[in-house]
Design a protein around this motif. Structure first.
Motif, mmCIF file in Angstrom:
data_model
loop_
_atom_site.group_PDB
_atom_site.id
_atom_site.type_symbol
_atom_site.label_atom_id
_atom_site.label_comp_id
_atom_site.label_asym_id
_atom_site.label_seq_id
_atom_site.Cartn_x
_atom_site.Cartn_y
_atom_site.Cartn_z
ATOM 1 N N ALA A 79 -92.507 -17.312 -3.043
ATOM 2 C CA ALA A 79 -92.898 -18.590 -3.634
ATOM 3 C C ALA A 79 -94.275 -18.502 -4.283
ATOM 4 O O ALA A 79 -94.490 -19.011 -5.393
ATOM 5 C CB ALA A 79 -92.890 -19.686 -2.569
ATOM 6 N N CYS A 98 -80.715 -19.379 -2.540
ATOM 7 C CA CYS A 98 -79.929 -19.927 -1.436
ATOM 8 C C CYS A 98 -78.439 -19.664 -1.645
ATOM 9 O O CYS A 98 -77.714 -19.354 -0.688
ATOM 10 C CB CYS A 98 -80.191 -21.424 -1.291
ATOM 11 N N THR A 106 -80.800 -28.100 -4.421
ATOM 12 C CA THR A 106 -81.919 -27.663 -5.252
ATOM 13 C C THR A 106 -81.498 -27.492 -6.712
ATOM 14 O O THR A 106 -82.316 -27.694 -7.619
ATOM 15 C CB THR A 106 -82.511 -26.346 -4.715
ATOM 16 N N PHE A 130 -86.965 -24.904 -9.294
ATOM 17 C CA PHE A 130 -85.859 -25.335 -8.442
ATOM 18 C C PHE A 130 -84.572 -24.570 -8.751
ATOM 19 O O PHE A 130 -83.762 -24.324 -7.852
ATOM 20 C CB PHE A 130 -85.649 -26.842 -8.569
ATOM 21 N N PHE A 164 -93.499 -19.182 -8.103
ATOM 22 C CA PHE A 164 -93.547 -20.587 -8.494
ATOM 23 C C PHE A 164 -94.606 -20.922 -9.543
ATOM 24 O O PHE A 164 -94.310 -21.644 -10.503
ATOM 25 C CB PHE A 164 -93.735 -21.464 -7.256
ATOM 26 N N THR A 191 -88.375 -19.830 0.973
ATOM 27 C CA THR A 191 -88.850 -19.993 -0.401
ATOM 28 C C THR A 191 -88.572 -21.395 -0.911
ATOM 29 O O THR A 191 -89.435 -22.052 -1.509
ATOM 30 C CB THR A 191 -88.190 -18.955 -1.317
ATOM 31 N N ALA A 192 -87.355 -21.885 -0.657
ATOM 32 C CA ALA A 192 -86.943 -23.172 -1.193
ATOM 33 C C ALA A 192 -87.552 -24.359 -0.455
ATOM 34 O O ALA A 192 -87.874 -25.384 -1.080
ATOM 35 C CB ALA A 192 -85.416 -23.277 -1.150
ATOM 36 N N LEU A 202 -92.927 -25.020 -1.326
ATOM 37 C CA LEU A 202 -93.204 -26.038 -2.344
ATOM 38 C C LEU A 202 -94.691 -26.341 -2.492
ATOM 39 O O LEU A 202 -95.094 -26.962 -3.490
ATOM 40 C CB LEU A 202 -92.448 -27.331 -2.022
ATOM 41 N N GLY A 249 -90.638 -14.969 2.327
ATOM 42 C CA GLY A 249 -90.224 -16.077 1.469
ATOM 43 C C GLY A 249 -91.402 -16.828 0.890
ATOM 44 O O GLY A 249 -91.382 -17.248 -0.276
ATOM 45 N N CYS A 298 -84.789 -21.472 -6.750
ATOM 46 C CA CYS A 298 -84.453 -21.733 -5.345
ATOM 47 C C CYS A 298 -82.949 -21.807 -5.144
ATOM 48 O O CYS A 298 -82.407 -21.266 -4.167
ATOM 49 C CB CYS A 298 -85.089 -23.049 -4.895
ATOM 50 N N ALA A 352 -84.602 -16.844 1.908
ATOM 51 C CA ALA A 352 -84.191 -17.747 0.833
ATOM 52 C C ALA A 352 -84.533 -19.195 1.160
ATOM 53 O O ALA A 352 -85.069 -19.939 0.317
ATOM 54 C CB ALA A 352 -82.690 -17.603 0.573
ATOM 55 N N SER A 353 -84.234 -19.620 2.393
ATOM 56 C CA SER A 353 -84.531 -21.008 2.759
ATOM 57 C C SER A 353 -86.033 -21.258 2.831
ATOM 58 O O SER A 353 -86.507 -22.344 2.488
ATOM 59 C CB SER A 353 -83.868 -21.354 4.098
#
Length: 409
Positions: free
Chosen positions: A151, A175, A90, A168, A155, A25-26, A30, A147, A171, A22-23
């Motif tokens: 993305a 998370c 996010t 966002f 994305f 991806t966020a 980007l 992750g 994301c 999860a982290s």
């Protein structure tokens, strides 16, 4: 081995892996929003690269602090608090429009999400004996290309149909879900008992072993960020692929990279070494990046193949060097040592997106990929000569299987 702890250990591994995915991806995915940053915010390529670096700046600010929290108060608290704060940051990023405000929120998300870098590896190491840590950390580290694959696949279409706010918001949901699951289900691993007020043991930095691991890992991250950050642009702008096709292929390549990490972890358990597999993988990565640079210069299909292979090779050693650091630091220092370890890596790459963007705009991709090939070659030289480890308690009083004999490779 006690049958009762096996399900718990794998549950802890699943929780740590989900938090890392999860982290990732966020915070690290980007780069797949660079086209949206340029069109929606009107940024140059270098400016969009700087925005991509904002979570990395935040990670640098939070790593050691979260390591202290994990060592003193436990992994469950550090992981759940960090992920839930990152979810809030996010979610706020989805609602803002100014570039400076967005950048500040991404820095905050990175600082909060860095708890995963410091604590999730410690959670995994603490629940597995030495002969299974390589494959366990391979699973945990496979969450990073997983992750990134999420993305790459999610994305571009989210940004196309719903703008940056949709990306966002996605994301924040990831998370938040991971943080809540860890808060509800995670259990901190056992620690050695010591008398009240007794010191936790000497800091593991008196020799050069950890510093060499930190340095090697830092330089290995540079080609990883080059490939992750600019593969989509290379395939769309140079090779003429559509964004959807390139995103799908890169998602598959990153999933293959997750498999490479699993194999690397299994390999390290088989030969009872983290160092030797790392050195060989660094050499192979160097050769592949040289092929990638040549393929980019002569517009060869081999360059595209080398790029996809590099998506897996450049991330292949992450689980190995994190395992080596935690094993050497021991249960009282692993969180802080992993924090320092992560800080070195992020210091090495914080300026990679904007500088690489400037190189692409100027000399072009061949020089960028050729320079990236220098770093894994340097890592092979920096790595320590042999493995060294500290004692960790075996979960639930179980007895770890004996380490297999050392095999030269």
């Amino acid at each position: 081995m006690n049958e009762q702890w096996i399900p718990r250990s794998w549950l802890m591994l699943a929780l740590g892996t989900s938090g890392q995915a999860a982290s990732t991806t966020a915070l690290y995915g980007l780069a797949y929003l660079i086209p949206a940053f340029r069109t929606e915010l009107g940024l140059s390529l270098a400016g969009a690269g700087l925005l991509v670096s904002c979570p990395v700046i935040g990670i640098l600010l939070g790593l050691i602090g979260w390591g202290v929290v994990a060592d003193r108060y436990g992994e469950r608290l550090a992981l759940s608090a960090g992920l839930l704060i990152a979810a809030a940051a996010t979610a706020a990023a989805a609602a803002v429009h100014g570039t400076w405000t967005l950048g500040a929120l991404l820095v905050l998300a990175g600082a909060a999400g860095s708890s995963v870098n410091s604590a999730s590896g410690r959670l995994v190491i603490g629940w597995f004996p030495p002969d299974r840590r390589g494959i366990a950390m391979g699973v945990r580290q496979a969450s990073q290309p997983l992750g990134t694959a999420v993305a790459a696949a999610a994305f571009p279409p989210l940004a196309h149909h719903g703008g940056l706010a949709a990306a966002f918001g996605f994301c924040a949901a990831l998370c938040g879900a991971a943080g809540a699951a860890i808060a509800l289900c995670a259990v901190d691993p056992p620690r050695p008992r010591r008398a009240a007020g007794a010191p936790a043991g000497a800091a593991p930095y008196r020799g050069g072993y950890l510093w060499r691991l930190h340095g090697a890992a830092a330089v290995l991250c540079v080609p990883q960020f080059v490939v992750t950050g600019f593969a989509l642009l290379f395939l769309t702008e140079v090779r003429g692929w559509s964004a959807a096709t390139a995103g799908g292929v890169l998602a598959a390549a990153n999933l293959a990279g997750a498999g490479v990490r699993l194999l690397a972890g299994w390999w390290s358990d088989s030969v009872a070494s983290r160092i030797r597999p790392m050195r060989l993988l660094a050499a192979v990565t160097t050769a592949d990046l040289v092929l990638l640079a040549a393929g980019a210069a002569w517009d060869s299909a081999a360059g595209t193949a080398a790029l996809l292979l590099a998506s897996g090779l450049t991330v292949s050693t992450n689980g190995l060097h994190n395992t080596a650091v935690a094993e050497y630091a021991g249960p009282h220092w692993a969180g802080r040592a992993l924090g320092v370890h992560g800080m070195g890596q992020h210091l090495a790459v914080v300026l990679v997106p904007p500088l690489a963007g400037a190189l692409v705009t100027g000399p072009g991709y061949p020089l960028l990929f050729a320079l990236a090939a220098v770093f894994p070659a340097l890592a092979a030289v920096l790595l320590p000569a042999r493995d060294e480890t500290a004692d960790w308690p075996v979960p639930d009083g179980g007895r770890a299987a004996p380490r297999p004999p050392t095999v030269e490779v």
